[in-house]
Scaffold this active site. Structure first.
Site: not given
Ligand code: G3H
Ligand code: ZN
Length: 281
Positions: A49, A81, A133, A180-181, A208, A230-232
């Protein structure tokens, strides 16, 4: 080899799988993601990001990924991102990112289209692919108490098709019940909406907020047209928990290069599980 997100998504679409897009903001997580992909002989998207890139350094991140990708002989896309402005998009591209995501989903539709078109023009003239988006994916990549997507933020399939036609984006990120999260209650993806958007848009779709979505829903979403997940948060959580575990106790190791390999390993295991889930390996 460094590829664009669009190239990896098109390969995924043709192969009926989804490509994992993982966020990094430290060298350990960067290594964990790329080593996981190499061990599974899988392509991967690695991304930051704006906040993550400001911490790690756009140029340092892009150069590190290029070096490691070549050493490990894997196909990697380097993605910005949730880029929020033309300035950060330009900075990422000039630093060597192969792909960008422009997220002006909080703006009204007209302004979103205007800025996204400017990004597409700049990026495409430099061989960089663009993810756009429409419909806002809320939340943040942290562990939260409880929340669900807000009413009125889900993407309308017809509006998505118009947005894609007008802007010329290569990959589309929509709001289909994802957030997200990680939350106490798992989200409920609107699979029919994903199917409709995939049909009307004709381009690869991105999901996402991949953390905390049950595996069964991820599989259905990929069948419906998702090509990138996407995974964070799950990586952030694994990193923190492993670091805490390895630094606990009076006799804990104090040499970073002796305790950080275990942290890399723990994050790598999470990435590998996700790559296996998304690719159906
Ligand atoms: O852009 C990043 C992702 O959408 C991460 O989402 O944190 O829920 O895995 P997350
Ligand atoms: Zn995202």
């Amino acid at each position: 080899m460094i590829k664009t997100v669009n190239e990896l998504c098109e390969e995924a679409r043709a192969g009926h799988y989804a490509i994992g897009a993982f966020n990094a903001s430290t060298l350990e997580v960067t290594k964990a993601i790329l080593q996981a992909a190499a061990e599974l002989k899988s392509p991967v998207i690695i991304e930051t990001s704006e906040g993550e890139a400001n911490f790690e350094g756009y140029q340092i991140f892009a150069d590190t990924v290029k070096d490691l990708a070549s050493e490990l002989a894997i196909d990697v896309a380097i993605n910005l991102d949730h880029g929020k402005s033309l300035e950060s998009i330009k900075y990422a591209i000039e630093s060597g990112y192969s792909s960008v995501h422009i997220d002006c989903s909080k703006m009204d539709r007209k302004d979103n289209i205007k800025l996204t078109k400017q990004v597409v023009e700049f990026a495409h003239s430099r061989g960089v692919s663009v993810e756009g988006e429409l419909g806002h994916v809320g939340g943040s990549s942290e562990v939260h108490e409880g929340e669900q997507p807000k009413d009125g933020t889900l993407t309308d399939p017809k509006e998505a098709a118009e947005y894609i036609k007008e802007t010329g984006v290569d990959v589309f990120a929509g709001s289909y019940g994802n957030i997200h999260g990680m939350y106490k209650d798992a989200p409920h993806l609107d699979i029919e909406r994903i199917e409709k958007i995939a049909k009307e848009s004709g381009i690869p779709l991105s999901l996402h907020g991949g953390s905390g979505i049950p595996d069964s829903q991820i599989k259905e979403a990929i069948k419906a047209g998702i090509c990138k997940v996407n995974v964070n948060t799950e990586l952030r959580k694994a990193y923190k928990e492993s670091l805490e575990k390895n630094l606990r106790g009076a006799n804990a190791e104090i040499v970073p290069y002796k305790y950080l390999p275990q942290v890399i390993n723990d994050v790598k295991e999470v990435v590998k599980k996700k790559i296996i889930l998304f690719s159906g390996l």
